[in-house]
Design a protein around this motif. Structure first.
Motif, PDB file in Angstrom:
ATOM      1  N   SER A  11      61.278   3.434 109.735  1.00 56.91           N
ATOM      2  CA  SER A  11      62.366   2.460 109.898  1.00 56.91           C
ATOM      3  C   SER A  11      61.807   1.073 110.172  1.00 56.91           C
ATOM      4  O   SER A  11      62.295   0.074 109.652  1.00 56.91           O
ATOM      5  CB  SER A  11      63.281   2.876 111.046  1.00 56.91           C
ATOM      6  OG  SER A  11      63.828   4.132 110.798  1.00 56.91           O
ATOM      7  N   ILE A 302      76.451   3.205 110.271  1.00 54.70           N
ATOM      8  CA  ILE A 302      75.948   3.630 108.972  1.00 54.70           C
ATOM      9  C   ILE A 302      74.703   4.494 109.127  1.00 54.70           C
ATOM     10  O   ILE A 302      74.545   5.500 108.427  1.00 54.70           O
ATOM     11  CB  ILE A 302      75.653   2.385 108.104  1.00 54.70           C
ATOM     12  CG1 ILE A 302      76.973   1.709 107.738  1.00 54.70           C
ATOM     13  CG2 ILE A 302      74.908   2.770 106.850  1.00 54.70           C
ATOM     14  CD1 ILE A 302      76.826   0.403 107.036  1.00 54.70           C
ATOM     15  N   VAL A 303      73.837   4.134 110.080  1.00 50.89           N
ATOM     16  CA  VAL A 303      72.637   4.943 110.288  1.00 50.89           C
ATOM     17  C   VAL A 303      73.027   6.360 110.693  1.00 50.89           C
ATOM     18  O   VAL A 303      72.468   7.340 110.196  1.00 50.89           O
ATOM     19  CB  VAL A 303      71.735   4.282 111.358  1.00 50.89           C
ATOM     20  CG1 VAL A 303      70.625   5.215 111.767  1.00 50.89           C
ATOM     21  CG2 VAL A 303      71.156   2.998 110.817  1.00 50.89           C
ATOM     22  N   LEU A 305      75.797   7.856 109.925  1.00 49.06           N
ATOM     23  CA  LEU A 305      76.386   8.494 108.736  1.00 49.06           C
ATOM     24  C   LEU A 305      75.288   9.015 107.817  1.00 49.06           C
ATOM     25  O   LEU A 305      75.331  10.167 107.355  1.00 49.06           O
ATOM     26  CB  LEU A 305      77.260   7.480 108.003  1.00 49.06           C
ATOM     27  CG  LEU A 305      77.950   7.991 106.742  1.00 49.06           C
ATOM     28  CD1 LEU A 305      79.105   8.895 107.121  1.00 49.06           C
ATOM     29  CD2 LEU A 305      78.452   6.834 105.902  1.00 49.06           C
ATOM     30  N   ILE A 306      74.274   8.171 107.566  1.00 56.69           N
ATOM     31  CA  ILE A 306      73.177   8.591 106.687  1.00 56.69           C
ATOM     32  C   ILE A 306      72.479   9.810 107.275  1.00 56.69           C
ATOM     33  O   ILE A 306      72.184  10.782 106.567  1.00 56.69           O
ATOM     34  CB  ILE A 306      72.174   7.425 106.499  1.00 56.69           C
ATOM     35  CG1 ILE A 306      72.849   6.287 105.740  1.00 56.69           C
ATOM     36  CG2 ILE A 306      70.943   7.892 105.753  1.00 56.69           C
ATOM     37  CD1 ILE A 306      72.006   5.047 105.631  1.00 56.69           C
ATOM     38  N   ASN A 307      72.274   9.782 108.596  1.00 53.92           N
ATOM     39  CA  ASN A 307      71.600  10.918 109.227  1.00 53.92           C
ATOM     40  C   ASN A 307      72.412  12.190 109.102  1.00 53.92           C
ATOM     41  O   ASN A 307      71.858  13.272 108.903  1.00 53.92           O
ATOM     42  CB  ASN A 307      71.336  10.616 110.704  1.00 53.92           C
ATOM     43  CG  ASN A 307      70.119   9.741 110.879  1.00 53.92           C
ATOM     44  OD1 ASN A 307      69.307   9.623 109.958  1.00 53.92           O
ATOM     45  ND2 ASN A 307      69.992   9.124 112.025  1.00 53.92           N
ATOM     46  N   LEU A 309      74.486  12.880 106.680  1.00 55.94           N
ATOM     47  CA  LEU A 309      74.369  13.335 105.289  1.00 55.94           C
ATOM     48  C   LEU A 309      73.023  14.012 105.056  1.00 55.94           C
ATOM     49  O   LEU A 309      72.942  15.063 104.401  1.00 55.94           O
ATOM     50  CB  LEU A 309      74.543  12.155 104.324  1.00 55.94           C
ATOM     51  CG  LEU A 309      75.944  11.545 104.299  1.00 55.94           C
ATOM     52  CD1 LEU A 309      75.997  10.377 103.341  1.00 55.94           C
ATOM     53  CD2 LEU A 309      76.979  12.603 103.900  1.00 55.94           C
ATOM     54  N   LEU A 310      71.962  13.410 105.612  1.00 57.80           N
ATOM     55  CA  LEU A 310      70.627  13.997 105.457  1.00 57.80           C
ATOM     56  C   LEU A 310      70.583  15.392 106.063  1.00 57.80           C
ATOM     57  O   LEU A 310      70.014  16.321 105.487  1.00 57.80           O
ATOM     58  CB  LEU A 310      69.585  13.105 106.130  1.00 57.80           C
ATOM     59  CG  LEU A 310      69.218  11.809 105.411  1.00 57.80           C
ATOM     60  CD1 LEU A 310      68.323  10.965 106.297  1.00 57.80           C
ATOM     61  CD2 LEU A 310      68.528  12.104 104.098  1.00 57.80           C
ATOM     62  N   ARG A 318      64.750  11.783 109.429  1.00 61.04           N
ATOM     63  CA  ARG A 318      65.826  11.042 110.090  1.00 61.04           C
ATOM     64  C   ARG A 318      65.501   9.561 110.130  1.00 61.04           C
ATOM     65  O   ARG A 318      64.350   9.196 110.358  1.00 61.04           O
ATOM     66  CB  ARG A 318      66.000  11.506 111.534  1.00 61.04           C
ATOM     67  CG  ARG A 318      66.429  12.936 111.695  1.00 61.04           C
ATOM     68  CD  ARG A 318      67.911  13.100 111.622  1.00 61.04           C
ATOM     69  NE  ARG A 318      68.254  14.505 111.676  1.00 61.04           N
ATOM     70  CZ  ARG A 318      68.172  15.326 110.635  1.00 61.04           C
ATOM     71  NH1 ARG A 318      67.795  14.879 109.468  1.00 61.04           N
ATOM     72  NH2 ARG A 318      68.463  16.598 110.756  1.00 61.04           N
ATOM     73  N   LEU A 319      66.534   8.730 109.992  1.00 63.58           N
ATOM     74  CA  LEU A 319      66.355   7.297 110.209  1.00 63.58           C
ATOM     75  C   LEU A 319      66.495   7.001 111.695  1.00 63.58           C
ATOM     76  O   LEU A 319      67.244   7.659 112.397  1.00 63.58           O
ATOM     77  CB  LEU A 319      67.422   6.506 109.445  1.00 63.58           C
ATOM     78  CG  LEU A 319      67.326   6.516 107.932  1.00 63.58           C
ATOM     79  CD1 LEU A 319      68.494   5.764 107.351  1.00 63.58           C
ATOM     80  CD2 LEU A 319      66.027   5.897 107.484  1.00 63.58           C
TER      81      LEU A 319
END
Lengths: 320, 287
Positions: A11, A302-303, A305-307, A309-310, A318-319
């Motif tokens: 990151s 958003i971070v 949300l992305i996590n 989804l991942l 993970r971000l």
């Protein structure tokens, strides 16, 4: 089989790379684009500086803009009084940051005793009090502010852009080191449960004051640079809307992460600017609706949300 | 001369304090029940002001007739807000409710700006002043102050002597225990929030007689209300009256003997000092 996150190193690299790209674009394009990007970088620095305390510890700070305004006034006062023997402007700016962080210690010492909503409301009160006091101080020009045109070297947006870029790199690196350090772990423990953290031996008070004043330093630096840009310091720098901008950027990107302030600020800045131009009269309505939808449906940004989804896809990356 | 100014300052402080108190009663009920700070309170006050202003400007109605209309609008708005928004965020962390209500505040103030122009307006209605020797009691402040006190007393009677009021108080002191003894806490939330919003809009209707109105003038009212709520102990309407008096007198004395510009700062400093010295408020019990 632990989750692979390399303590946020990826990151950090993404953030720095982004900052470098924006920096190069800003330097090579014409002045209007530089000015547009300047405002974006400023929001980025402010969001990161708020993130150091509010993001990691979970305390909502409605008064962060105090330190931005104080930095601005310090630079104006210094430039005004040192006109006979001017120093390089970056020294004024750093002095602004240092002064802001000292004031943050003085304010934080009592106010950080409060928790939760009470802290949020108290910071709101402190913010308005500082603003009203400055408006009523004759030495600081009351509501007219201090104009320093002619007291500083010639106007140079590229130089100021370089200054704010350096600040951005510094604050990103700094966020990373705080995140990795004992301080970061302590602050996250406070966010989860302050009583337990204290019982486990985290010196909560010290950690809160340190991170609060560190965030104030970067806000003060940012305010100092804006004074040089506008050649003017006036009470509107203390407007609460700027703190709200930072908070929204953090909520959008994700609280207490390294990448969150970056994603949040850039997205928020572009969307807000677009709305302001496209719907000059209604942009705050749209903004209010967006804020409500965001907070209700996307609480971890958003971070987060992305996590999520991942995780659903079974990825172990993970971000942060 | 000296005594006149003093007496006039006290009169103004008391009246303004009693009026501001009602705006905080709405907030104190909402915070007491749901632990949500209504940051949109100031904009609701401004909305109440506009209700009176427009009823007066379009239909030439006396503000007294406008008061029930303001309450009605407050009830509808409060119920709507609760149903569409607040329902989803009760009992979540503080940040989310603060941010959602900030969004509401932003929508309200911008809507009022778009609909009603960024002008500073006043309601052109004058009630007769009472004059005692050199001290004037302005009718435009006396009427709202009396209405504010009556409303608070009615509210207290409801809270203390009806089943509904008692269940609200039970929810304030402990919602888990209240739900264990058979109180429908969600209903109390809805009712309490609606009453709180209605009282805030109503307080705005009263304030319209005293202060000029502008679409973005909400934040100071929110901050005054926060101060009064904290100083007068959260969830306690009588505390609101007393704290309202204190804040009213403090601002009025600052205005008379120092500068009017510093009056808000004094109130914000009282807010911060209360937090630090006596966070449970004047009438709270130390835990």
């Amino acid at each position: 089989m632990s989750t692979k996150n390399l303590l946020g190193k990826s990151s950090l690299i993404i953030s720095l790379a982004f900052a470098a790209v924006v920096g190069i674009i800003g330097f090579t394009s014409e002045a209007a684009t530089t000015a547009y990007l300047y405002a974006m970088i400023e929001l980025l620095v402010l969001a990161y500086s708020l993130n150091i305390f509010t993001g990691f510890s979970g305390y909502i700070n409605f008064g962060h803009v105090i330190y931005y305004g104080l930095g601005a006034y310090v630079v104006a006062v210094l430039a005004f009084n040192l006109v006979a023997t001017p120093l390089p402007t970056f020294i004024y700016v750093i002095a602004g940051g240092v002064f802001a962080s000292l004031v943050a210690i003085a304010i934080g010492f009592p106010v950080l005793k409060l928790r939760g909503d009470y802290f949020a409301i108290a910071t709101l009160g402190v913010n308005e009090a500082v603003k009203v006091i400055i408006i009523n101080t004759k030495q600081l020009g009351e509501s007219r502010g201090i104009a320093i045109l002619g007291y500083i070297p010639t106007y140079d947006i590229r130089g100021l852009y370089a200054m704010v870029m350096v600040t951005l790199f510094a604050v990103i690196l700094f966020t990373y080191f705080v995140y990795k350090s004992r301080l970061g772990y302590g602050l996250r423990a406070i966010k989860d449960d302050e009583d337990v953290a204290e019982a486990m031996g985290v010196d909560t008070r010290k950690y809160k004051i340190i991170s609060y004043s560190l965030g104030a330093f970067f806000a003060g630096v940012c305010g100092g640079i804006i004074t040089l840009l506008y050649a003017y310091a006036f009470p509107d720098y203390f407007v609460i809307g700027r703190t709200i901008d930072m908070l929204v950027a953090l909520v959008l990107g994700g609280f207490g992460t390294i990448l969150g302030p970056l994603i949040g600020s850039v997205l928020y800045y572009i969307v807000k600017d677009y709305l302001l131009i496209r719907f000059p009269f209604y942009h705050q309505i749209i903004f209010g609706v967006a804020l409500i939808v965001l907070v209700i449906f996307l609480p971890s940004g958003i971070v987060g949300l992305i996590n999520r989804l991942l995780m659903k896809k079974g990825k172990r990356f993970r971000l942060e | 001369m000296f005594l006149d100014l003093l007496a006039q300052t006290v009169v103004t402080g008391v009246l303004v304090g009693l009026i501001l108190a009602l705006a905080s009663v709405g907030m104190t009920i909402i915070f007491g029940i749901m632990k949500i700070f209504n940051i949109a309170s100031g904009d609701l006050v401004v909305l109440g002001c506009y209700v009176i202003f427009w009823l007066n400007a379009i239909f030439a109605l006396d503000p007294i007739i406008g008061f029930p209309v303001a309450i009605l609008i407050g009830v509808v708005l409060g119920a709507g807000l609760y149903y569409f928004l607040i329902r989803h965020i009760v009992r979540t962390v503080g940040l989310r409710s603060l941010m959602v209500l900030f969004g509401v505040s932003s929508i309200l103030s911008n809507s009022m700006l778009v609909a009603w122009e960024p002008l500073t307006r006043t309601v052109p209605v004058f009630y007769p002043n009472l004059v005692f020797a050199d001290v004037t009691i302005p009718g435009n402040k006396l009427l709202p102050a009396i209405v504010s006190v009556i409303t608070t007393i009615v509210l207290l009677v409801v809270l203390n002597y009806t089943y509904f009021g008692r269940s609200i108080r039970a929810t304030v002191s402990n919602w888990r225990a209240a739900s264990l003894v058979g109180i429908n806490v969600n209903k109390i939330y809805a009712a309490g929030f609606t009453i709180g919003i209605a009282l805030t809009v109503f307080a705005g209707a009263l304030i319209s007689l005293v202060y000029p109105i502008e679409p973005y003038g909400g934040l100071p009212y929110s901050l005054y209300a926060f101060t009064i709520v904290i100083l007068g102990t959260v969830g306690d309407p009588i505390g609101c009256l007393v704290a309202g008096l204190i804040i009213g007198l403090a601002t009025s004395f600052t205005g008379s003997y120092w500068t009017q510009g510093m009056a808000p700062a004094v109130s914000y400093i009282i807010l911060v000092l209360t937090f630090l010295i006596r966070p449970e408020g004047l009438f709270g019990k130390r835990r």
